[in-house]
Design an enzyme around this catalytic site. Structure first.
Site, PDB file in Angstrom:
ATOM      1  N   LYS A  29       0.827  -1.214   0.000  1.00 22.22           N
ATOM      2  CA  LYS A  29       0.000   0.000   0.000  1.00 22.22           C
ATOM      3  C   LYS A  29       0.864   1.269   0.000  1.00 22.22           C
ATOM      4  O   LYS A  29       2.078   1.214   0.242  1.00 22.22           O
ATOM      5  CB  LYS A  29      -0.921  -0.036   1.219  1.00 22.22           C
ATOM      6  CG  LYS A  29      -1.918  -1.208   1.186  1.00 22.22           C
ATOM      7  CD  LYS A  29      -2.934  -1.091   2.311  1.00 22.22           C
ATOM      8  CE  LYS A  29      -3.943  -2.222   2.269  1.00 22.22           C
ATOM      9  NZ  LYS A  29      -5.031  -2.051   3.250  1.00 22.22           N
TER      10      LYS A  29
ATOM     11  N   TYR B 221     -12.540  -2.369  -3.567  1.00 24.71           N
ATOM     12  CA  TYR B 221     -13.053  -2.487  -2.200  1.00 24.71           C
ATOM     13  C   TYR B 221     -14.582  -2.387  -2.147  1.00 24.71           C
ATOM     14  O   TYR B 221     -15.145  -1.997  -1.115  1.00 24.71           O
ATOM     15  CB  TYR B 221     -12.429  -1.414  -1.315  1.00 24.71           C
ATOM     16  CG  TYR B 221     -11.012  -1.721  -0.863  1.00 24.71           C
ATOM     17  CD1 TYR B 221     -10.735  -2.859  -0.105  1.00 24.71           C
ATOM     18  CD2 TYR B 221      -9.953  -0.873  -1.178  1.00 24.71           C
ATOM     19  CE1 TYR B 221      -9.452  -3.142   0.328  1.00 24.71           C
ATOM     20  CE2 TYR B 221      -8.651  -1.148  -0.742  1.00 24.71           C
ATOM     21  CZ  TYR B 221      -8.412  -2.282   0.009  1.00 24.71           C
ATOM     22  OH  TYR B 221      -7.139  -2.562   0.443  1.00 24.71           O
TER      23      TYR B 221
ATOM     24  N   ASN C 115      -2.188   0.264   6.703  1.00 29.81           N
ATOM     25  CA  ASN C 115      -1.668  -0.970   7.296  1.00 29.81           C
ATOM     26  C   ASN C 115      -0.727  -1.746   6.370  1.00 29.81           C
ATOM     27  O   ASN C 115      -0.570  -2.952   6.508  1.00 29.81           O
ATOM     28  CB  ASN C 115      -2.828  -1.841   7.813  1.00 29.81           C
ATOM     29  CG  ASN C 115      -3.767  -2.266   6.713  1.00 29.81           C
ATOM     30  OD1 ASN C 115      -3.575  -1.909   5.560  1.00 29.81           O
ATOM     31  ND2 ASN C 115      -4.790  -3.022   7.058  1.00 29.81           N
TER      32      ASN C 115
ATOM     33  N   HIS D  61      -2.211  -5.499   1.752  1.00 31.11           N
ATOM     34  CA  HIS D  61      -3.505  -6.180   1.647  1.00 31.11           C
ATOM     35  C   HIS D  61      -3.229  -7.616   1.218  1.00 31.11           C
ATOM     36  O   HIS D  61      -2.277  -7.882   0.495  1.00 31.11           O
ATOM     37  CB  HIS D  61      -4.385  -5.505   0.574  1.00 31.11           C
ATOM     38  CG  HIS D  61      -5.575  -6.328   0.199  1.00 31.11           C
ATOM     39  ND1 HIS D  61      -6.733  -6.340   0.945  1.00 31.11           N
ATOM     40  CD2 HIS D  61      -5.775  -7.215  -0.811  1.00 31.11           C
ATOM     41  CE1 HIS D  61      -7.589  -7.191   0.396  1.00 31.11           C
ATOM     42  NE2 HIS D  61      -7.033  -7.726  -0.675  1.00 31.11           N
TER      43      HIS D  61
ATOM     44  N   GLU E 142      -9.909 -10.728  -7.058  1.00 36.28           N
ATOM     45  CA  GLU E 142      -8.918  -9.660  -6.901  1.00 36.28           C
ATOM     46  C   GLU E 142      -7.774  -9.785  -7.904  1.00 36.28           C
ATOM     47  O   GLU E 142      -7.309  -8.782  -8.447  1.00 36.28           O
ATOM     48  CB  GLU E 142      -8.378  -9.665  -5.466  1.00 36.28           C
ATOM     49  CG  GLU E 142      -9.442  -9.247  -4.452  1.00 36.28           C
ATOM     50  CD  GLU E 142      -8.980  -9.321  -3.008  1.00 36.28           C
ATOM     51  OE1 GLU E 142      -9.798  -9.042  -2.122  1.00 36.28           O
ATOM     52  OE2 GLU E 142      -7.799  -9.656  -2.773  1.00 36.28           O
TER      53      GLU E 142
HETATM   54  P1  CMP Z   1      -7.407  -4.584   3.770  1.00 35.21           P
HETATM   55  O1  CMP Z   1      -6.887  -5.923   4.137  1.00 35.21           O
HETATM   56  O2  CMP Z   1      -6.814  -3.924   2.588  1.00 35.21           O
HETATM   57  O3  CMP Z   1      -8.984  -4.685   3.541  1.00 35.21           O
HETATM   58  C1  CMP Z   1      -9.866  -3.618   3.773  1.00 35.21           C
HETATM   59  C2  CMP Z   1      -9.179  -2.476   4.453  1.00 35.21           C
HETATM   60  O4  CMP Z   1     -10.062  -1.556   5.077  1.00 35.21           O
HETATM   61  C3  CMP Z   1      -8.319  -2.994   5.562  1.00 35.21           C
HETATM   62  O5  CMP Z   1      -7.200  -3.628   5.032  1.00 35.21           O
HETATM   63  C4  CMP Z   1      -8.067  -1.732   6.361  1.00 35.21           C
HETATM   64  O6  CMP Z   1      -7.027  -0.960   5.794  1.00 35.21           O
HETATM   65  C5  CMP Z   1      -9.379  -1.022   6.187  1.00 35.21           C
HETATM   66  N1  CMP Z   1     -10.224  -1.229   7.336  1.00 35.21           N
HETATM   67  C6  CMP Z   1     -10.922  -2.324   7.656  1.00 35.21           C
HETATM   68  N2  CMP Z   1     -11.611  -2.134   8.792  1.00 35.21           N
HETATM   69  C7  CMP Z   1     -11.334  -0.886   9.188  1.00 35.21           C
HETATM   70  C8  CMP Z   1     -11.732  -0.120  10.295  1.00 35.21           C
HETATM   71  N3  CMP Z   1     -12.557  -0.604  11.218  1.00 35.21           N
HETATM   72  N4  CMP Z   1     -11.248   1.137  10.382  1.00 35.21           N
HETATM   73  C9  CMP Z   1     -10.404   1.617   9.453  1.00 35.21           C
HETATM   74  N5  CMP Z   1      -9.983   0.925   8.362  1.00 35.21           N
HETATM   75  C10 CMP Z   1     -10.444  -0.323   8.248  1.00 35.21           C
END
Ligand code: CMP
Length: 137
Positions: A9, A49, A112, A115, A126
């Site tokens: 990311k 998403y 984070n 993914h 995906e």
């Molecule tokens: P990812 O694995 O890319 O899949 C969906 C993304 O949404 C997740 O990582 C986080 O970056 C984001 N995400 C999921 N839940 C939350 C949350 N409760 N608050 C903020 N971001 C979230």
């Protein structure tokens, strides 16, 4: 053999740790069978998403995912989907275990670092969202 989609990311590409994350995938037994660096458009991020549309974090998620370059990787290996999820660590970096990608490189729940697909159906959708058959070798 199983395939999964990994995304490095924007916060991680900004830290210049693309190679370190790819090495962690490879050291865990995953093979990179498709790879591209790109900058997602809002339409691409929203489409990718789509399952999170309407959730409170959706706007932030799309804004973040379009804030800089990403690296898209199709990864292949035994138990690739769950193996990559173990390697990534918990979505919430505060809960990510030592030695995981998110423990090392995540900054927050949204930023984070990586993914990873969460099921065989998601992995197929995906990978096909970003790669065509000639790009998966
Ligand atoms: P990812 O694995 O890319 O899949 C969906 C993304 O949404 C997740 O990582 C986080 O970056 C984001 N995400 C999921 N839940 C939350 C949350 N409760 N608050 C903020 N971001 C979230």
């Amino acid at each position: 053999m199983e395939r999964t989609l990994g995304i490095i990311k924007p916060n991680a590409t900004k830290k210049n740790v693309t190679g370190k994350i790819i090495a962690m995938w490879e050291d865990a037994g995953l093979r990179v069978v498709g790879l591209k660096r790109t900058w997602l458009t809002p339409a691409q991020a929203e489409g990718f998403y789509a399952e999170h549309l309407g959730k409170p974090f959706f706007g932030n998620l799309v804004e973040f995912m379009t804030s800089g370059p990403v690296v898209l990787a199709a990864l292949e290996g035994e138990d690739a989907i769950q193996g990559n999820r173990r390697l990534m660590g918990a979505t919430n970096p505060a809960e990510a275990a030592e030695g995981t990608i998110r423990k090392l490189y995540a900054d927050s729940f949204t930023e984070n670092a990586v993914h990873g697909s969460d099921s065989p159906a998601s992995a197929e959708r995906e990978i096909n969202f970003f790669f065509n058959v000639f790009e998966l070798i």
